[in-house]
Design a protein around this motif. Structure first.
Motif, PDB file in Angstrom:
ATOM      1  N   ARG A 126       0.806  -1.143   0.041  1.00 16.53           N
ATOM      2  CA  ARG A 126       0.035  -0.071  -0.113  1.00 16.53           C
ATOM      3  C   ARG A 126       0.945   1.204   0.050  1.00 16.53           C
ATOM      4  NH1 ARG A 126      -3.549  -3.282   3.205  1.00 16.53           N
ATOM      5  NH2 ARG A 126      -2.457  -2.710   5.070  1.00 16.53           N
ATOM      6  N   LYS A 127       2.186   0.920   0.622  1.00 24.42           N
ATOM      7  CA  LYS A 127       2.917   2.463   0.490  1.00 24.42           C
ATOM      8  C   LYS A 127       3.677   2.515  -0.553  1.00 24.42           C
ATOM      9  CE  LYS A 127       3.026   2.141   5.563  1.00 24.42           C
ATOM     10  NZ  LYS A 127       3.704   1.733   6.843  1.00 24.42           N
ATOM     11  N   LEU A 128       3.893   1.509  -1.563  1.00 26.87           N
ATOM     12  CA  LEU A 128       4.915   1.594  -2.539  1.00 26.87           C
ATOM     13  C   LEU A 128       3.782   2.059  -3.768  1.00 26.87           C
ATOM     14  CD1 LEU A 128       7.156  -1.705  -2.041  1.00 26.87           C
ATOM     15  CD2 LEU A 128       7.661   0.879  -1.668  1.00 26.87           C
ATOM     16  N   PRO A 129       4.672   2.544  -4.894  1.00 25.68           N
ATOM     17  CA  PRO A 129       3.939   2.690  -6.129  1.00 25.68           C
ATOM     18  C   PRO A 129       3.284   1.494  -6.588  1.00 25.68           C
ATOM     19  CG  PRO A 129       6.312   3.552  -6.319  1.00 25.68           C
ATOM     20  CD  PRO A 129       6.117   2.874  -4.893  1.00 25.68           C
ATOM     21  N   PRO A 130       2.244   1.603  -7.507  1.00 23.48           N
ATOM     22  CA  PRO A 130       1.801   0.248  -8.047  1.00 23.48           C
ATOM     23  C   PRO A 130       2.759  -0.206  -9.142  1.00 23.48           C
ATOM     24  CG  PRO A 130       0.619   2.507  -8.629  1.00 23.48           C
ATOM     25  CD  PRO A 130       1.789   2.653  -7.759  1.00 23.48           C
ATOM     26  N   GLY A 131       2.554  -1.481  -9.386  1.00 21.93           N
ATOM     27  CA  GLY A 131       3.219  -2.167 -10.293  1.00 21.93           C
ATOM     28  C   GLY A 131       4.793  -2.829  -9.977  1.00 21.93           C
ATOM     29  N   ILE A 132       5.210  -2.774  -8.537  1.00 19.67           N
ATOM     30  CA  ILE A 132       6.320  -3.195  -8.027  1.00 19.67           C
ATOM     31  C   ILE A 132       5.983  -4.768  -7.765  1.00 19.67           C
ATOM     32  CG2 ILE A 132       7.897  -3.017  -6.105  1.00 19.67           C
ATOM     33  CD1 ILE A 132       8.002  -0.638  -7.754  1.00 19.67           C
ATOM     34  N   ASP A 133       7.145  -5.346  -8.442  1.00 22.89           N
ATOM     35  CA  ASP A 133       6.945  -6.930  -8.014  1.00 22.89           C
ATOM     36  C   ASP A 133       7.419  -7.293  -6.712  1.00 22.89           C
ATOM     37  OD1 ASP A 133       6.917  -9.547  -8.501  1.00 22.89           O
ATOM     38  OD2 ASP A 133       8.895  -9.769  -9.890  1.00 22.89           O
ATOM     39  N   MET A 134       6.493  -7.706  -5.917  1.00 21.99           N
ATOM     40  CA  MET A 134       6.400  -8.116  -4.534  1.00 21.99           C
ATOM     41  C   MET A 134       7.357  -9.270  -4.201  1.00 21.99           C
ATOM     42  SD  MET A 134       5.499  -5.250  -3.104  1.00 21.99           S
ATOM     43  CE  MET A 134       4.981  -5.653  -1.204  1.00 21.99           C
ATOM     44  N   THR A 135       7.471 -10.230  -5.389  1.00 23.63           N
ATOM     45  CA  THR A 135       8.454 -11.163  -5.255  1.00 23.63           C
ATOM     46  C   THR A 135       9.760 -10.900  -5.427  1.00 23.63           C
ATOM     47  OG1 THR A 135       7.978 -11.936  -7.347  1.00 23.63           O
ATOM     48  CG2 THR A 135       6.442 -12.861  -5.731  1.00 23.63           C
ATOM     49  N   ASP A 136      10.094 -10.050  -6.285  1.00 20.68           N
ATOM     50  CA  ASP A 136      11.622  -9.657  -6.623  1.00 20.68           C
ATOM     51  C   ASP A 136      12.388  -9.027  -5.578  1.00 20.68           C
ATOM     52  OD1 ASP A 136      13.927  -9.591  -7.866  1.00 20.68           O
ATOM     53  OD2 ASP A 136      13.193  -7.926  -9.468  1.00 20.68           O
ATOM     54  N   ALA A 137      13.028  -9.708  -4.612  1.00 22.82           N
ATOM     55  CA  ALA A 137      14.096  -9.046  -3.713  1.00 22.82           C
ATOM     56  C   ALA A 137      14.462  -7.719  -4.139  1.00 22.82           C
ATOM     57  CB  ALA A 137      14.633  -9.899  -3.020  1.00 22.82           C
TER      58      ALA A 137
END
Length: 160
Positions: A126-137
């Protein structure tokens, strides 16, 4: 005052119609009828519950669940993790072959940790911009650093 309600020929005592029905003659047939009715109701009730019990057994036998064929071992040895070892142990008690053995550990602490991780990832998403891959560290760390530099805030990184 009763003239409108009762005709005068009924009040004078001479022209009153006399009932010839003797209720004493109907006591025995009435009791037989009452007893027969109660007997039929009781027989129908017993038959209904007997048929319902038979239908319940048929229904239960048609639907097979894992609990029909499962065994739960409480307080097993601490080093008993091998399903083949359990299969060999249970073969002593059954005539047929054992289809499957699954060893499930008490993982309540692991599940609580995974729930906490999911909550942290949802808060971070919710705090990051949309479209960020949450599985890629790597891309997640870069996005967090970018947001931290903009907002002068710090995040708890949910990956080890």
């Amino acid at each position: 005052e009763y003239v409108d309600k009762y005709p005068s020929d009924r009040l004078d005592g001479e022209n009153v119609r006399i009932s010839t029905c003797n209720f004493d003659d109907w006591i025995i047939p009435g009791l037989f009828s009452y007893g027969g009715s109660l007997t039929l109701i009781l027989m129908f009730g017993i038959t209904y519950f007997w048929l319902q019990k038979k239908a319940e057994i048929v229904f239960d036998e048609e639907i097979q669940t894992t609990s029909d064929y499962s065994v739960k071992v409480c307080n097993p040895p601490r080093n008993a993790f091998d399903p083949e070892e359990w299969k060999n142990f249970f073969r002593k008690f059954v005539a047929d072959d054992i289809a499957l053995v699954t060893v499930v550990l008490d993982n309540a602490k692991l599940v609580r940790t995974l729930i906490k991780r999911r909550q942290l990832l949802n808060n971070l998403r919710r705090k990051l911009p949309p479209g960020i891959d949450m599985t890629d560290a790597v891309s997640l760390k870069d996005a967090i650093k970018a947001v931290e530099s903009i907002n002068n805030a710090s995040f708890i990184f949910p990956f080890p």
